[in-house]
Scaffold this motif. Structure first.
Motif, PDB file in Angstrom:
ATOM      1  N   ARG A  34       0.825  -1.204   0.000  1.00 19.28           N
ATOM      2  CA  ARG A  34       0.000   0.000   0.000  1.00 19.28           C
ATOM      3  C   ARG A  34       0.858   1.252   0.000  1.00 19.28           C
ATOM      4  N   ASP A  35       0.312   2.309  -0.590  1.00 17.78           N
ATOM      5  CA  ASP A  35       0.914   3.638  -0.521  1.00 17.78           C
ATOM      6  C   ASP A  35       0.720   4.128   0.908  1.00 17.78           C
ATOM      7  N   GLU A  36       1.810   4.446   1.581  1.00  8.87           N
ATOM      8  CA  GLU A  36       1.735   4.840   2.990  1.00  8.87           C
ATOM      9  C   GLU A  36       0.915   6.109   3.200  1.00  8.87           C
ATOM     10  N   ASN A  37       1.026   7.055   2.280  1.00  7.74           N
ATOM     11  CA  ASN A  37       0.351   8.344   2.452  1.00  7.74           C
ATOM     12  C   ASN A  37      -1.153   8.238   2.235  1.00  7.74           C
ATOM     13  N   ALA A  38      -1.567   7.526   1.193  1.00 11.28           N
ATOM     14  CA  ALA A  38      -2.984   7.471   0.840  1.00 11.28           C
ATOM     15  C   ALA A  38      -3.666   6.197   1.318  1.00 11.28           C
ATOM     16  N   ASP A  39      -2.894   5.226   1.824  1.00 15.88           N
ATOM     17  CA  ASP A  39      -3.403   3.921   2.243  1.00 15.88           C
ATOM     18  C   ASP A  39      -4.197   3.238   1.128  1.00 15.88           C
ATOM     19  N   LYS A  42      -1.114  -0.486  -4.116  1.00 16.68           N
ATOM     20  CA  LYS A  42      -0.248  -0.154  -5.248  1.00 16.68           C
ATOM     21  C   LYS A  42      -0.444  -1.143  -6.397  1.00 16.68           C
TER      22      LYS A  42
END
Length: 97
Positions: A34-39, A42
């Motif tokens: 997962r993208d850490e910022n947007a959760d 990917k």
């Protein structure tokens, strides 16, 4: 055996993937990256199946399967490169003149 799953629909959940892979054997772990910022997903993840035979059958049966409108790709994950201690020794040698 660790498997790489690519081309996942970003809405596919870990529970959905777990159900798919458990049809072929036991699953030790499963992670969607997962993208850490947007959760947000990917679009790829990893499944670890302890029995190589079961993992191979899962790979053969799920590679190219349409899941949530996306044709997923399943293959054996490349091992992570191990740190090479020789690199630091080479640097030390080059410093000496």
């Amino acid at each position: 055996m660790k498997l790489l799953i690519r081309n996942l629909n970003r809405t596919t959940s870990e529970a959905e993937l777990l159900d798919l892979f458990e049809e072929f054997g036991s699953v030790q772990s499963l992670t969607i990256v997962r993208d850490e910022n947007a959760d947000l997903s990917k679009g790829f993840g990893f499944v670890n199946m302890p029995k190589a035979g079961e993992a191979k059958v899962a790979m053969q049966n799920l590679n190219g399967k349409i899941i949530a409108g996306f044709k997923i790709r399943v293959k054996k994950a490349d091992p992570s490169p191990a740190p090479n201690s020789d690199d630091s020794a080479a640097l030390d040698d080059s410093d000496e003149h």
